[in-house]
Write a protein that holds these residues in place. Structure first.
Motif, mmCIF file in Angstrom:
data_model
loop_
_atom_site.group_PDB
_atom_site.id
_atom_site.type_symbol
_atom_site.label_atom_id
_atom_site.label_comp_id
_atom_site.label_asym_id
_atom_site.label_seq_id
_atom_site.Cartn_x
_atom_site.Cartn_y
_atom_site.Cartn_z
ATOM 1 N N GLU A 1 138.870 -50.717 115.347
ATOM 2 C CA GLU A 1 137.783 -49.558 115.166
ATOM 3 C C GLU A 1 138.055 -48.359 116.010
ATOM 4 O OE1 GLU A 1 133.824 -51.168 115.305
ATOM 5 O OE2 GLU A 1 134.069 -52.017 113.382
ATOM 6 N N PRO A 2 137.686 -47.165 115.341
ATOM 7 C CA PRO A 2 137.180 -47.232 113.811
ATOM 8 C C PRO A 2 138.449 -47.309 112.802
ATOM 9 C CG PRO A 2 137.196 -45.018 114.978
ATOM 10 C CD PRO A 2 137.506 -46.073 115.715
ATOM 11 N N GLY A 3 137.999 -47.793 111.776
ATOM 12 C CA GLY A 3 139.128 -48.035 110.908
ATOM 13 C C GLY A 3 139.144 -49.673 110.351
ATOM 14 N N GLY A 4 139.933 -50.303 110.065
ATOM 15 C CA GLY A 4 139.966 -51.839 109.430
ATOM 16 C C GLY A 4 139.995 -51.554 108.123
ATOM 17 N N THR A 5 139.539 -50.692 107.306
ATOM 18 C CA THR A 5 139.578 -50.625 105.681
ATOM 19 C C THR A 5 140.034 -48.977 105.343
ATOM 20 O OG1 THR A 5 137.343 -49.489 105.722
ATOM 21 C CG2 THR A 5 137.511 -51.915 105.819
ATOM 22 N N THR A 6 140.332 -48.876 104.174
ATOM 23 C CA THR A 6 140.478 -47.880 103.801
ATOM 24 C C THR A 6 139.562 -46.470 104.044
ATOM 25 O OG1 THR A 6 141.762 -48.562 101.762
ATOM 26 C CG2 THR A 6 141.392 -46.284 101.847
ATOM 27 N N ALA A 7 138.254 -46.840 103.679
ATOM 28 C CA ALA A 7 137.232 -45.832 104.074
ATOM 29 C C ALA A 7 137.194 -45.604 105.465
ATOM 30 C CB ALA A 7 136.110 -46.254 103.676
ATOM 31 N N GLY A 8 137.356 -46.543 106.501
ATOM 32 C CA GLY A 8 137.191 -46.737 107.759
ATOM 33 C C GLY A 8 138.002 -45.965 108.294
ATOM 34 N N GLU A 9 139.510 -46.064 108.003
ATOM 35 C CA GLU A 9 140.688 -45.277 108.582
ATOM 36 C C GLU A 9 140.551 -43.789 108.264
ATOM 37 O OE1 GLU A 9 143.090 -46.302 110.274
ATOM 38 O OE2 GLU A 9 142.442 -48.266 110.560
ATOM 39 N N ALA A 10 139.883 -43.517 107.054
ATOM 40 C CA ALA A 10 139.613 -41.827 106.613
ATOM 41 C C ALA A 10 138.495 -41.437 107.655
ATOM 42 C CB ALA A 10 138.910 -41.867 105.246
ATOM 43 N N ILE A 11 137.429 -42.231 108.011
ATOM 44 C CA ILE A 11 136.436 -42.032 109.076
ATOM 45 C C ILE A 11 136.995 -41.655 110.368
ATOM 46 C CG2 ILE A 11 134.189 -42.519 110.151
ATOM 47 C CD1 ILE A 11 133.313 -43.939 107.436
ATOM 48 N N ARG A 12 138.050 -42.545 110.660
ATOM 49 C CA ARG A 12 138.361 -42.522 112.124
ATOM 50 C C ARG A 12 139.492 -41.164 112.272
ATOM 51 N NH1 ARG A 12 141.107 -46.208 115.541
ATOM 52 N NH2 ARG A 12 142.903 -45.549 116.845
ATOM 53 N N GLY A 13 139.929 -40.502 111.024
ATOM 54 C CA GLY A 13 140.658 -39.379 111.188
ATOM 55 C C GLY A 13 139.534 -38.266 111.517
ATOM 56 N N VAL A 14 138.565 -38.359 111.046
ATOM 57 C CA VAL A 14 137.545 -37.026 111.437
ATOM 58 C C VAL A 14 137.050 -37.668 112.941
ATOM 59 C CG1 VAL A 14 135.131 -36.651 110.932
ATOM 60 C CG2 VAL A 14 136.596 -36.960 109.153
ATOM 61 N N LEU A 15 136.868 -38.701 113.315
ATOM 62 C CA LEU A 15 136.260 -39.017 114.497
ATOM 63 C C LEU A 15 137.235 -38.619 115.557
ATOM 64 C CD1 LEU A 15 134.496 -42.444 114.057
ATOM 65 C CD2 LEU A 15 133.207 -40.307 114.862
ATOM 66 N N LEU A 16 138.519 -38.710 115.269
ATOM 67 C CA LEU A 16 139.569 -38.453 116.475
ATOM 68 C C LEU A 16 140.236 -37.221 116.236
ATOM 69 C CD1 LEU A 16 141.355 -41.958 116.708
ATOM 70 C CD2 LEU A 16 139.320 -41.293 117.868
ATOM 71 N N ASP A 17 139.792 -36.509 115.398
ATOM 72 C CA ASP A 17 140.627 -34.966 114.974
ATOM 73 C C ASP A 17 140.300 -34.070 116.316
ATOM 74 O OD1 ASP A 17 141.231 -32.637 114.249
ATOM 75 O OD2 ASP A 17 140.381 -32.761 112.307
ATOM 76 N N PRO A 18 141.346 -33.829 117.164
ATOM 77 C CA PRO A 18 141.060 -32.911 118.268
ATOM 78 C C PRO A 18 140.364 -31.340 117.985
ATOM 79 C CG PRO A 18 143.380 -33.057 117.856
ATOM 80 C CD PRO A 18 142.631 -34.046 116.835
ATOM 81 N N THR A 19 140.567 -30.991 116.600
ATOM 82 C CA THR A 19 140.395 -29.764 116.381
ATOM 83 C C THR A 19 138.626 -29.606 116.226
ATOM 84 O OG1 THR A 19 140.234 -30.131 114.012
ATOM 85 C CG2 THR A 19 142.196 -29.218 115.106
ATOM 86 N N LEU A 20 138.090 -30.966 116.212
ATOM 87 C CA LEU A 20 136.632 -31.207 116.106
ATOM 88 C C LEU A 20 135.936 -31.356 117.442
ATOM 89 C CD1 LEU A 20 136.281 -33.265 112.981
ATOM 90 C CD2 LEU A 20 135.856 -30.746 112.991
ATOM 91 N N HIS A 21 136.569 -31.229 118.525
ATOM 92 C CA HIS A 21 136.244 -31.490 119.907
ATOM 93 C C HIS A 21 135.051 -30.549 120.258
ATOM 94 C CE1 HIS A 21 136.318 -31.232 124.416
ATOM 95 N NE2 HIS A 21 136.046 -32.392 124.188
ATOM 96 N N GLY A 22 134.026 -30.935 120.569
ATOM 97 C CA GLY A 22 132.698 -30.127 120.873
ATOM 98 C C GLY A 22 132.043 -29.640 119.550
ATOM 99 N N ARG A 23 132.531 -30.140 118.413
ATOM 100 C CA ARG A 23 131.923 -29.726 117.062
ATOM 101 C C ARG A 23 131.077 -30.593 116.286
ATOM 102 N NH1 ARG A 23 136.521 -26.134 114.128
ATOM 103 N NH2 ARG A 23 134.536 -25.619 112.946
#
Length: 218
Positions: free
Chosen positions: A42-64
């Motif tokens: 986690e986050p992940g474990g499924t196709t949808a979850g891995e897509a959400i993981r990409g958003v949660l860990l995206d460094p360009t979204l730090h502070g946003r």
């Protein structure tokens, strides 16, 4: 005859705790006991979850990303994870070994971000269907040691970009949960050498297997 329900084991801990190495060791130990193991994260474990993981860990979204958004995204991924991966595996008699679960939300979104425990608990009841692990190994180590370990292993993700104080709050929240639920948690001193850490982990899992076998025979 229906298969006996499998067991759910999770690994928790802050940055640099060595969860990946420990995860492999636990998987090998369970497999050596003849258990059918599903390894997930986690986050992940499924196709949808891995897509959400990409958003949660995206460094360009730090502070946003607002703390509330982060919490809801975590549980959106978890809701899918529980229903698509974890619950079906357990129902089939398989053992699930997870790299983080809801305890991480109490630590990171609760302790780290300041989201109220009661809000996380309500999401746990609803989105995570109230599911809790049977055993949780908390890999605990001083924040400075953990951050030193992750330094230089690659570009930092959005969470790793947080300040030292954030991770101190995360660690405190993890330790508080472990103290409040000693029957489920086993605290592993992850500041020690790898061999010593794995010795602690194998002892904890072997003890859990023995207790589980004794209950099954009763």
């Amino acid at each position: 005859m229906n298969a006996a329900r499998g067991k759910f084991i999770t690994l928790e801990g802050g940055e640099g705790a060595g969860k990946s190495t420990v995860l492999n060791a636990v998987r090998e130990l369970l497999a050596a006991h003849g258990l059918d193991v599903v390894v997930t994260r986690e986050p992940g474990g499924t196709t949808a979850g891995e897509a959400i993981r990409g958003v949660l860990l995206d460094p360009t979204l730090h502070g946003r990303i607002a703390p509330e958004t982060e919490l809801l995204l975590m549980f959106a991924a978890r809701a899918q994870h529980v229903r698509e991966t974890i619950v079906p595996a357990l129902a089939a008699g398989r053992w699930v070994l997870g790299d983080r679960f809801t305890d991480a939300s109490y630590a990171y979104q609760g302790g780290g971000r300041g989201q109220p425990d009661e809000r996380i608990a309500e999401l746990e009841r609803w989105a995570a269907a109230g599911l809790q692990p049977d055993l949780t190994l908390l890999l605990d180590l001083p924040v400075g040691v953990g951050l030193e370990r992750v330094r230089g292993r690659g570009p930092a993700d959005r969470i790793e970009l947080e300040a030292h104080e954030f991770f101190e709050r995360v660690r405190a929240a993890y330790r508080a949960r472990a103290a409040a639920q000693p029957a489920r948690f086993r605290v592993i001193d992850a500041s020690r050498s790898l061999d010593e850490v794995l010795t602690q982990v194998r002892a904890a899992v072997t003890d859990f297997l023995a207790v589980n076998a004794a209950r099954g025979a009763a």
